[in-house]
Design a protein around this motif. Structure first.
Motif, PDB file in Angstrom:
ATOM      1  N   LEU A   3       8.976  16.262 -16.074  1.00 54.79           N
ATOM      2  CA  LEU A   3       9.115  14.935 -16.672  1.00 54.79           C
ATOM      3  C   LEU A   3       7.746  14.318 -16.913  1.00 54.79           C
ATOM      4  N   SER A   4       6.872  14.370 -15.896  1.00 53.55           N
ATOM      5  CA  SER A   4       5.618  13.656 -16.101  1.00 53.55           C
ATOM      6  C   SER A   4       4.709  14.392 -17.078  1.00 53.55           C
ATOM      7  N   ALA A   5       4.771  15.730 -17.098  1.00 52.83           N
ATOM      8  CA  ALA A   5       3.942  16.463 -18.059  1.00 52.83           C
ATOM      9  C   ALA A   5       4.274  16.059 -19.499  1.00 52.83           C
ATOM     10  N   ILE A   6       5.563  16.017 -19.810  1.00 55.53           N
ATOM     11  CA  ILE A   6       5.962  15.726 -21.194  1.00 55.53           C
ATOM     12  C   ILE A   6       5.799  14.235 -21.495  1.00 55.53           C
ATOM     13  N   ARG A   7       6.239  13.426 -20.543  1.00 52.58           N
ATOM     14  CA  ARG A   7       6.193  11.982 -20.788  1.00 52.58           C
ATOM     15  C   ARG A   7       4.754  11.525 -21.034  1.00 52.58           C
ATOM     16  N   ARG A   8       3.841  12.048 -20.205  1.00 52.08           N
ATOM     17  CA  ARG A   8       2.446  11.649 -20.335  1.00 52.08           C
ATOM     18  C   ARG A   8       1.921  11.997 -21.737  1.00 52.08           C
ATOM     19  N   ARG A   9       2.261  13.188 -22.197  1.00 53.43           N
ATOM     20  CA  ARG A   9       1.780  13.617 -23.509  1.00 53.43           C
ATOM     21  C   ARG A   9       2.357  12.752 -24.618  1.00 53.43           C
ATOM     22  N   LEU A  10       3.646  12.427 -24.493  1.00 49.15           N
ATOM     23  CA  LEU A  10       4.277  11.613 -25.530  1.00 49.15           C
ATOM     24  C   LEU A  10       3.678  10.213 -25.550  1.00 49.15           C
ATOM     25  N   ARG A  11       3.312   9.714 -24.361  1.00 46.49           N
ATOM     26  CA  ARG A  11       2.734   8.374 -24.313  1.00 46.49           C
ATOM     27  C   ARG A  11       1.347   8.334 -24.924  1.00 46.49           C
ATOM     28  N   GLU A  12       0.610   9.420 -24.765  1.00 44.76           N
ATOM     29  CA  GLU A  12      -0.743   9.466 -25.323  1.00 44.76           C
ATOM     30  C   GLU A  12      -0.726   9.526 -26.839  1.00 44.76           C
ATOM     31  N   ALA A  13       0.334  10.111 -27.372  1.00 43.91           N
ATOM     32  CA  ALA A  13       0.340  10.424 -28.802  1.00 43.91           C
ATOM     33  C   ALA A  13       0.673   9.193 -29.633  1.00 43.91           C
ATOM     34  N   ASP A  14       0.128   9.156 -30.835  1.00 43.57           N
ATOM     35  CA  ASP A  14       0.556   8.149 -31.791  1.00 43.57           C
ATOM     36  C   ASP A  14       1.790   8.719 -32.484  1.00 43.57           C
ATOM     37  N   LEU A  15       2.941   8.165 -32.156  1.00 42.61           N
ATOM     38  CA  LEU A  15       4.188   8.764 -32.653  1.00 42.61           C
ATOM     39  C   LEU A  15       4.692   8.110 -33.934  1.00 42.61           C
TER      40      LEU A  15
END
Ligand code: ADP
Ligand code: MG
Length: 586
Positions: A318-330
């Motif tokens: 969860l934290s691996a993916i969530r962290r990446r998604l939060r960093e990204a400009d989506l």
């Protein structure tokens, strides 16, 4: 009937019942064997979805002629020796029953030349009955050919589906193993047509793109995390390429494709609020874990595993993916297709300005812009986007409110269009989420209780909903056999003019329809969703300059502001590049 020991053939056919569900299961077992044999090249051929022929050729270690009968004997394996080895399995196979099972329900031939020998051996078996191995010629490595699957178990043959379906399953099985073993070159031919051609030594990143399609590269976010002996890595698709099936989710644990509920749950959780319900993110996830920490011997096809500490795995994924998604400009980008590039595009072609007659399309392959805009159309007819696009040119540096619903502005990459309701909904949601993580939401006592008339079924929901009510600041109790009295209401909603009885009724109606959610956190999230929607600015609300500035400033402050809590985008970007293309400047 007297008790007796079953003949080996029957034992194998019973095992085959579990291990070999369909042609793809055979392909999976044979490719796994090739990988375990250290092959660097594996070629798979199937005909008629694998029903008529499956052939897997590898350049691995091979099997000595004298060992061929053992390879197809039940419970015969070179991969483990004792039960202690089961504690830490490092190969894909270990049960020693795949070849025996497959041989019992097909016509199989095994040709193999062991490394360091000059001569190959061959063994033919039909429905489990085999002759003697005999010398043959062939290159180093192994070729297993399986013809007429289920020929002697006609009831099971009937379960084979249409060729296209079985071919798709085979492709999926080969792709999953190929993703996990990027060092191996893998090819797949179906009915003489090349379906996959994956070069060896690709590296994981390249392999993922080779399998998913290179055009997806801009849509994929690489992530990695290493924590307490776990190494998690992979590529997570942006929300725009989420699909309607989970087919594009691949989870690989120590090189083994598995389906694991807790990992799937963690993935869904990481994307919560970024994609719409009913869609599945595209993702390839690699988990490397100490083999002692995972039990692979829990499922006949080894499709499931059991972790010794599932909650730790869940948390880390969860934290691996969530962290990446939060960093990204989506913020999703979209592009106009040039009017000339879409002959017969729409009814407007020929008539109006060239700009307006072009059709819109997504740059991402996930969904069409029409589908996307349909979301906006729920609220208002929005028929031609160019009206919103053009005026901003005069308003450089400012923000324009269009149709009292959309905010148009710019950033360094291009034009930004914000759905004011969707964005404000997200802002409200994050505010509530933060508040509720610190304690129960603030409650406002009503001067006079608000009375809501309800039926018995809704009245009965008061009790199961009580813990939720406490968290969101609602105090309500039965007032007679067909009414509820609300004594206190969420201050947050109260301050934003939300009517207590209306809100409660809607909450009860929804719960009556969908049932009480037995996951309290999910129930809370759903309710916060509903609260944010009620409290948010609506499409059609005129906003003052100050309100607009405040809303856009909040966009920078809150998390996941690219999507509303239901997963719809809050913001679209039309890039300068696309504008230039549209105006023929490039
Ligand atoms: P398992 O993989 O669980 O050991 P299988 O029935 O799949 O059981 O295979 C039995 C044995 O046959 C393996 O342990 C291995 O020694 C040998 N074998 C099978 N396929 C190959 C191959 N492609 N190359 C080399 N050896 C193989
Ligand atoms: Mg095997």
């Amino acid at each position: 009937m007297a008790i007796r020991k079953l003949p080996a053939l029957v034992v194998n056919q019973i095992a085959a019942g579990e291990v070999v569900e369909r042609p793809a299961s055979v392909v999976k077992e044979l490719v796994e064997n090739a990988i375990d044999a250290g092959a660097t090249r594996i070629a798979v051929t199937i005909e008629h979805g694998g029903r008529d022929l499956i052939r897997v050729t590898d350049n691995g270690r091979g099997i000595a002629l004298g060992d061929l009968p053992l390879a197809v004997a039940a419970h015969a394996t070179s991969k483990i020796e004792s039960s202690a080895d089961l504690e830490a399995v490092t190969t894909l196979g270990f049960r020693g029953e795949a070849l025996a099972s497959i041989a019992s329900i097909s016509r199989m031939s095994l040709v193999s030349r062991a490394a360091g020998t000059d001569e190959a051996g061959r063994l033919d078996i039909e429905g489990g009955r085999g002759g003697e191995p005999r010398p043959a010629s062939g290159p180093p490595g192994t070729t297993v050919t399986v013809r007429d699957l289920f020929f002697n178990t006609p009831a099971r043959r009937k379960f084979i589906r249409a060729d296209a379906t079985e071919t798709a399953r085979v492709t999926q099985a080969v792709e999953a193993l190929a993703l996990a073993h990027a060092q191996v070159g893998v090819s797949l031919a179906c009915d003489g047509r090349v379906a996959l051609e994956l070069p060896p030594d690709a590296g994981t990143h390249r392999r993922v793109l080779d399998v998913l399609g290179a055009e997806l590269e801009p849509e994929l976010l690489a992530f990695s995390l290493s924590e307490r002996g776990l190494v998690i890595s992979g590529m997570a698709g942006r929300p725009g390429i989420a699909r309607t099936t989970a087919r594009h989710q691949t989870v690989l644990v120590n090189g083994r494709p598995v389906s694991d509920r807790s990992i799937t749950h963690a993935i869904r959780e990481a994307y919560r609020g970024l994609i719409e319900p009913g869609r599945y993110p595209t993702i390839v996830l690699f988990l490397e874990i100490d083999p002692q920490q995972v039990d692979v011997n829990v499922h006949p096809t080894k499709a499931e595993v059991r972790f010794r500490t599932p909650s730790m795995v869940h948390g880390a994924v969860l934290s691996a993916i969530r962290r990446r998604l939060r960093e990204a400009d989506l913020t999703p980008s979209f592009e106009l297709q040039r009017a000339t590039a879409s002959p017969g595009g729409g009814p407007a072609s020929g008539g109006g300005p060239a700009f307006g007659s072009g059709s819109w399309s997504w740059s991402g392959p996930g969904r069409s812009i029409t589908e996307f805009l349909a979301v906006g159309e729920e609220r208002r007819g929005e028929s031609s986007m160019e009206i919103e696009v053009l005026p901003v040119i005069k308003h450089v540096g400012e923000v324009l409110q269009v149709h009292s619903s959309y905010l148009v502005t710019q950033d360094e990459q291009g034009l930004i269009i914000v759905d004011q309701h969707a964005l404000h909904e997200r802002v409200m949601f994050e505010t509530l989420l933060e508040a509720v993580s610190k304690g129960n939401l603030e409650s406002q006592r009503l001067l006079m209780p608000a009375i809501v008339e309800v039926d018995a079924a809704r009245l009965d929901l008061l009790e199961p909903l009580a813990p939720l009510f406490v968290r969101i600041g609602i105090e309500a109790e039965p007032a007679g056999p067909a009414a509820i009295a609300i004594h206190a209401f969420s201050s947050f909603l109260f301050d934003r003019g939300v009517e207590p009885s209306e809100f409660l009724l809607e909450l009860l109606d929804r719960t009556a329809r969908e049932g009480v959610n037995d996951d309290p956190e999910a129930a809370l999230h759903e309710t916060l969703d509903m609260m944010s929607c009620k409290a948010a600015i609506k499409a059609g609300d005129r906003l003052s300059d100050r309100e607009i500035a405040e809303l856009l400033a909040q966009r920078e402050r809150v998390e996941r502001s690219s999507n509303c809590p239901h997963g719809r985008p809050t913001t679209l970007r039309l890039t300068i590049r696309d504008l230039e293309k549209q105006f023929g400047r490039r």
